[in-house]
Design a protein around this motif. Structure first.
Motif, PDB file in Angstrom:
ATOM      1  N   ARG A  29      14.172  41.576  47.290  1.00 46.89           N
ATOM      2  CA  ARG A  29      14.861  40.614  48.160  1.00 46.89           C
ATOM      3  C   ARG A  29      15.365  41.344  49.400  1.00 46.89           C
ATOM      4  O   ARG A  29      15.981  42.407  49.301  1.00 46.89           O
ATOM      5  CB  ARG A  29      16.036  39.971  47.413  1.00 46.89           C
ATOM      6  CG  ARG A  29      16.845  39.003  48.253  1.00 46.89           C
ATOM      7  CD  ARG A  29      17.867  38.234  47.432  1.00 46.89           C
ATOM      8  NE  ARG A  29      17.221  37.178  46.668  1.00 46.89           N
ATOM      9  CZ  ARG A  29      16.860  35.997  47.153  1.00 46.89           C
ATOM     10  NH1 ARG A  29      17.051  35.728  48.431  1.00 46.89           N
ATOM     11  NH2 ARG A  29      16.306  35.096  46.376  1.00 46.89           N
TER      12      ARG A  29
ATOM     13  N   GLN B 195      12.065  36.271  52.845  1.00 50.40           N
ATOM     14  CA  GLN B 195      13.122  36.758  51.956  1.00 50.40           C
ATOM     15  C   GLN B 195      12.694  37.911  51.057  1.00 50.40           C
ATOM     16  O   GLN B 195      13.476  38.363  50.229  1.00 50.40           O
ATOM     17  CB  GLN B 195      13.638  35.599  51.082  1.00 50.40           C
ATOM     18  CG  GLN B 195      14.235  34.455  51.873  1.00 50.40           C
ATOM     19  CD  GLN B 195      14.566  33.266  50.980  1.00 50.40           C
ATOM     20  OE1 GLN B 195      14.780  33.417  49.776  1.00 50.40           O
ATOM     21  NE2 GLN B 195      14.623  32.076  51.568  1.00 50.40           N
ATOM     22  N   PHE B 196      11.459  38.392  51.198  1.00 50.58           N
ATOM     23  CA  PHE B 196      11.030  39.475  50.308  1.00 50.58           C
ATOM     24  C   PHE B 196      10.029  40.400  50.995  1.00 50.58           C
ATOM     25  O   PHE B 196       9.401  40.052  51.999  1.00 50.58           O
ATOM     26  CB  PHE B 196      10.410  38.916  49.017  1.00 50.58           C
ATOM     27  CG  PHE B 196       9.068  38.264  49.187  1.00 50.58           C
ATOM     28  CD1 PHE B 196       7.893  39.005  49.162  1.00 50.58           C
ATOM     29  CD2 PHE B 196       8.955  36.888  49.365  1.00 50.58           C
ATOM     30  CE1 PHE B 196       6.654  38.405  49.318  1.00 50.58           C
ATOM     31  CE2 PHE B 196       7.716  36.271  49.514  1.00 50.58           C
ATOM     32  CZ  PHE B 196       6.563  37.033  49.492  1.00 50.58           C
TER      33      PHE B 196
ATOM     34  N   PHE C  51      13.681  39.312  44.482  1.00 48.46           N
ATOM     35  CA  PHE C  51      13.443  37.962  44.994  1.00 48.46           C
ATOM     36  C   PHE C  51      12.797  37.114  43.900  1.00 48.46           C
ATOM     37  O   PHE C  51      11.925  37.572  43.160  1.00 48.46           O
ATOM     38  CB  PHE C  51      12.513  38.014  46.206  1.00 48.46           C
ATOM     39  CG  PHE C  51      11.925  36.686  46.574  1.00 48.46           C
ATOM     40  CD1 PHE C  51      12.635  35.791  47.364  1.00 48.46           C
ATOM     41  CD2 PHE C  51      10.668  36.322  46.109  1.00 48.46           C
ATOM     42  CE1 PHE C  51      12.093  34.547  47.701  1.00 48.46           C
ATOM     43  CE2 PHE C  51      10.116  35.083  46.438  1.00 48.46           C
ATOM     44  CZ  PHE C  51      10.831  34.202  47.229  1.00 48.46           C
TER      45      PHE C  51
ATOM     46  N   GLU D 210      22.037  41.136  44.419  1.00 49.83           N
ATOM     47  CA  GLU D 210      20.760  40.994  43.728  1.00 49.83           C
ATOM     48  C   GLU D 210      19.668  41.780  44.461  1.00 49.83           C
ATOM     49  O   GLU D 210      19.584  41.752  45.689  1.00 49.83           O
ATOM     50  CB  GLU D 210      20.377  39.513  43.647  1.00 49.83           C
ATOM     51  CG  GLU D 210      18.997  39.223  43.101  1.00 49.83           C
ATOM     52  CD  GLU D 210      18.808  39.684  41.669  1.00 49.83           C
ATOM     53  OE1 GLU D 210      17.873  40.456  41.429  1.00 49.83           O
ATOM     54  OE2 GLU D 210      19.618  39.266  40.803  1.00 49.83           O
TER      55      GLU D 210
ATOM     56  N   SER E  96      15.515  39.323  37.479  1.00 49.31           N
ATOM     57  CA  SER E  96      16.785  39.603  38.159  1.00 49.31           C
ATOM     58  C   SER E  96      17.271  40.981  37.758  1.00 49.31           C
ATOM     59  O   SER E  96      17.194  41.357  36.580  1.00 49.31           O
ATOM     60  CB  SER E  96      17.830  38.538  37.772  1.00 49.31           C
ATOM     61  OG  SER E  96      19.112  38.882  38.270  1.00 49.31           O
TER      62      SER E  96
ATOM     63  N   SER F 112      11.258  33.045  43.696  1.00 41.33           N
ATOM     64  CA  SER F 112      11.020  31.818  44.453  1.00 41.33           C
ATOM     65  C   SER F 112      11.701  30.614  43.802  1.00 41.33           C
ATOM     66  O   SER F 112      11.647  30.438  42.580  1.00 41.33           O
ATOM     67  CB  SER F 112       9.523  31.553  44.563  1.00 41.33           C
ATOM     68  OG  SER F 112       9.289  30.270  45.133  1.00 41.33           O
TER      69      SER F 112
ATOM     70  N   GLY G 257       7.771  35.980  41.781  1.00 46.25           N
ATOM     71  CA  GLY G 257       8.909  36.824  42.127  1.00 46.25           C
ATOM     72  C   GLY G 257       9.223  37.796  41.005  1.00 46.25           C
ATOM     73  O   GLY G 257       8.465  37.947  40.040  1.00 46.25           O
TER      74      GLY G 257
ATOM     75  N   TYR H 205       8.842  42.374  43.814  1.00 41.28           N
ATOM     76  CA  TYR H 205       9.317  41.581  44.947  1.00 41.28           C
ATOM     77  C   TYR H 205      10.772  41.956  45.232  1.00 41.28           C
ATOM     78  O   TYR H 205      11.678  41.571  44.490  1.00 41.28           O
ATOM     79  CB  TYR H 205       9.284  40.085  44.613  1.00 41.28           C
ATOM     80  CG  TYR H 205       7.936  39.433  44.534  1.00 41.28           C
ATOM     81  CD1 TYR H 205       7.547  38.493  45.491  1.00 41.28           C
ATOM     82  CD2 TYR H 205       7.060  39.687  43.477  1.00 41.28           C
ATOM     83  CE1 TYR H 205       6.322  37.846  45.406  1.00 41.28           C
ATOM     84  CE2 TYR H 205       5.838  39.048  43.383  1.00 41.28           C
ATOM     85  CZ  TYR H 205       5.478  38.128  44.345  1.00 41.28           C
ATOM     86  OH  TYR H 205       4.267  37.480  44.248  1.00 41.28           O
TER      87      TYR H 205
ATOM     88  N   SER I 120      16.924  40.820  53.688  1.00 40.23           N
ATOM     89  CA  SER I 120      17.631  39.909  54.589  1.00 40.23           C
ATOM     90  C   SER I 120      16.650  39.109  55.431  1.00 40.23           C
ATOM     91  O   SER I 120      16.820  37.908  55.647  1.00 40.23           O
ATOM     92  CB  SER I 120      18.575  40.699  55.496  1.00 40.23           C
ATOM     93  OG  SER I 120      17.842  41.648  56.276  1.00 40.23           O
TER      94      SER I 120
ATOM     95  N   GLN J 225      20.727  43.226  39.052  1.00 37.40           N
ATOM     96  CA  GLN J 225      21.865  43.324  39.957  1.00 37.40           C
ATOM     97  C   GLN J 225      22.794  44.432  39.472  1.00 37.40           C
ATOM     98  O   GLN J 225      23.574  44.244  38.530  1.00 37.40           O
ATOM     99  CB  GLN J 225      22.623  41.987  40.017  1.00 37.40           C
ATOM    100  CG  GLN J 225      23.728  41.979  41.056  1.00 37.40           C
ATOM    101  CD  GLN J 225      24.277  40.584  41.312  1.00 37.40           C
ATOM    102  OE1 GLN J 225      23.811  39.596  40.751  1.00 37.40           O
ATOM    103  NE2 GLN J 225      25.272  40.507  42.176  1.00 37.40           N
TER     104      GLN J 225
ATOM    105  N   GLU K  39      10.207  31.140  52.541  1.00 36.59           N
ATOM    106  CA  GLU K  39      10.604  32.136  51.550  1.00 36.59           C
ATOM    107  C   GLU K  39       9.916  33.487  51.776  1.00 36.59           C
ATOM    108  O   GLU K  39      10.426  34.510  51.309  1.00 36.59           O
ATOM    109  CB  GLU K  39      10.301  31.631  50.132  1.00 36.59           C
ATOM    110  CG  GLU K  39      11.315  30.609  49.625  1.00 36.59           C
ATOM    111  CD  GLU K  39      11.189  30.360  48.130  1.00 36.59           C
ATOM    112  OE1 GLU K  39      12.235  30.283  47.459  1.00 36.59           O
ATOM    113  OE2 GLU K  39      10.047  30.241  47.628  1.00 36.59           O
TER     114      GLU K  39
END
Length: 304
Positions: A175, A269-270, A62, A59, A51, A64, A77, A173, A177, A53, A266
């Protein structure tokens, strides 16, 4: 990993209101960074950032919901470290995909405060688990500088008595839209090898728009790549140092169906855009030599 070991790590490396070592998913040790400029989570399992951010931003990475969280299994991910091969091992298909260090517990070496940023340094080296698949002696250091931008530095040292050749990648990976609506700038007129078409050599024309399963290795490219996500009004820029290849990957629906640690939708998403040295750009190190590859990732707001 027992809780007493995690508590000991936190006692040695924890910094109040900045850095905490705690039990993460599956009981795996996790480093939580809370800096003024960004928050992040890093697992010692693979020295893997899961992660990032930046302050006042969404964030970036991505992860999973179906990822495995256990010894010997890769985390799906974030930013896995691939070494000393990428994809499958050509001469040994039973070997773990993407090398021997992404399912290995790394050592936490240091945590440093640098203004509004935090740098976490992890390391690993050869042992019985790596010798099973690769005979060479090495030391890897991974420095993750968490701030408004993300700086990753992978440092490889040949600690043995013979030369070796290796591939490497920071398998990022991002993230997004919706994978179908993003584009990647900075690769126009760059040659690439299409892994979904027998590694045929092709030339990129214009921006790369994902329209199906994609596994392209762009070669002899040192410049930055920018992942544009107009729906979320942002671009993610990847600059790199000592990296000659950029990999772009998305398995699309048909590829995702074969991955047990990825949910049915999923893949949307990446998108992976990776600093790397693979294929003919693999690195050769003589005994005692060192190599450093860097990736600098930053967020660029887009109007709209």
């Amino acid at each position: 990993m027992n809780q007493s070991h995690i508590d000991a790590l936190n006692g040695e490396f924890g910094i109040p209101n900045r850095v905490q070592v705690l039990s993460g998913n599956g009981g795996l040790p996790k480093i939580r960074v809370t800096a003024p400029s960004a928050a992040a989570e890093i697992y010692l399992h693979g020295a893997q950032l899961t992660s990032w951010q930046p302050a006042n931003a969404a964030e970036v990475l991505f992860l999973s919901e179906h990822s495995h969280w256990q010894d010997g299994r890769a985390i799906r991910g974030g930013i896995p470290v691939c070494f000393p091969w990428f994809r499958s091992k050509i001469d040994e298909p039973a070997a773990p995909a993407h090398g021997v260090v992404r399912t290995k517990e790394w050592q936490l070496d240091s945590v440093q405060i640098d203004g509004e940023s935090v740098a976490v340094i992890c390391s690993t080296e050869n042992d019985e688990s790596t010798h099973r698949w690769w005979p060479h002696a090495f030391r890897l250091t991974h420095k993750l500088s968490i701030g408004k931008s993300l700086r990753l530095e992978l440092h490889v040292t040949n600690t043995g008595q013979s030369s070796f050749r290796f591939e490497e990648a920071l398998h990022t990976y991002f993230r997004v839209s919706q994978a179908e609506s993003v584009s990647i700038r900075g690769l126009d007129q760059v040659a690439f090898l299409d892994n979904f078409d027998g590694n045929r050599r092709k030339i990129q024309s214009g921006d790369l728009i994902l329209t199906g399963k994609t596994d392209n290795a762009y070669i002899d490219v040192a410049g930055p790549a920018e992942l544009s996500d107009p729906t979320w009004h942002r671009s993610i820029r990847t600059e790199k140092v000592n990296s000659a290849t950029t990999v772009v990957w998305n398995p699309w629906q048909e590829g995702a169906n074969s991955l047990g640690d990825l949910g049915n939708d999923e893949w949307r998403q990446f998108a992976c855009v990776e600093a790397s040295n693979i294929l003919d750009s693999a690195i050769t190190l003589a005994p005692g030599q060192e190599h450093r590859m860097q990736a600098l990732i930053s967020i660029v707001a887009e109007n709209g």
